[in-house]
Design an enzyme around this catalytic site. Structure first.
Site, PDB file in Angstrom:
ATOM      1  CB  THR A  79      37.095  64.524   4.619  1.00 26.63           C
ATOM      2  OG1 THR A  79      37.641  65.781   5.045  1.00 26.63           O
ATOM      3  CG2 THR A  79      36.913  64.521   3.121  1.00 26.63           C
ATOM      4  CG  ASN A 138      40.143  66.240   8.219  1.00 26.71           C
ATOM      5  OD1 ASN A 138      40.738  66.402   7.171  1.00 26.71           O
ATOM      6  ND2 ASN A 138      38.917  66.719   8.423  1.00 26.71           N
ATOM      7  CD  GLU A 191      41.948  66.060   3.830  1.00 27.09           C
ATOM      8  OE1 GLU A 191      41.350  67.087   4.173  1.00 27.09           O
ATOM      9  OE2 GLU A 191      42.587  65.951   2.760  1.00 27.09           O
TER      10      GLU A 191
END
Length: 233
Positions: free
Chosen positions: A129, A131, A179
């Site tokens: 992901t 962030n 995220e």
């Protein structure tokens, strides 16, 4: 055309500016050295200065005295509701993204810089992901969202989780994080600016009994998000 571009001066609305009297507010905002004010346009219900004592009548008189144009723009209503920033913020904070999009004239976006996270999504979950550090704007309620990410003028469908990742049982002081898992993307985004356009709320954020259970749910989420993006885009 580029040769017709005009510079834009942005004045941050600070606490110091907010407490000034209407007269001081106008002097600081519009009577700027080497900049000649030609016109002022505001919403017809706009208030300014300490305790909101400044209004359109004050601005009209000020414009006449200093020989520039003043125009008050009528408010716009949708379904019987006056469109205003406070209403839109409340809709987003309450999770009503469809109604907020109607009033904005576009889908709501979150902007931020990509920072390093905890490393668990890419490792334990095999679902890397980006962030985001979100410095301004309103976050909708915690949960999973279908979204579109824009990176260097390319668009990617993505799954966005807003929350605290409770399955990993971090301490209570863990901040809410944004995220984004970009579908069909490979590469590093650290330090990049990212825009996430939220399309639809998918489900609440919840605690799973195991990492494997969470991985299965993420797989289902991604399938659902691909279908949602095909329908909405």
């Amino acid at each position: 055309p580029l040769h017709d571009a005009r510079p834009i001066l942005v004045m941050p609305f600070t606490r110091q500016l907010a407490v000034k009297s209407p007269e001081e507010f106008i002097q600081q905002s519009f009577m700027i050295e080497n900049i000649q004010t030609a016109a002022i346009t505001v919403g017809e219900n706009w208030r300014f200065g300490a305790q909101g004592r400044g209004d359109g009548v004050f601005l009209r008189d000020f414009a006449q005295k200093h020989d520039f144009i003043f125009e008050a723009v009528p408010m716009v209503a949708l379904d019987g509701k006056i469109i205003c920033s406070s209403l839109i913020r409340n809709l987003i904070a309450g999770g009503d993204l469809d109604e907020a999009a109607k009033m904005l004239g576009r889908r709501y976006s979150i902007f931020g810089a990509v920072e390093h996270g905890y490393g668990q999504a890419g490792g334990e979950l095999a679902c890397p992901t980006a962030n985001l550090t979100v410095e301004c704007g309103i976050l909708p309620p915690c949960g999973v969202y279908a979204a579109v990410a824009e990176v260097e003028k390319r668009r990617y469908r993505c799954a966005v989780n807003i929350g605290k990742s409770p399955t990993f049982k971090r301490h209570d002081g863990t901040p809410v994080r944004v995220e984004a898992h970009l579908l069909d993307f490979s590469g590093s985004l650290y330090g990049e600016s990212l825009e996430l356009t939220l399309l639809k709320y998918l489900r609440e954020e919840r605690t799973f009994g195991s990492v494997e259970e969470l991985k299965r749910q993420i797989g289902s989420d991604i399938t659902a998000i691909r279908n949602i993006c095909c329908e909405i885009e």
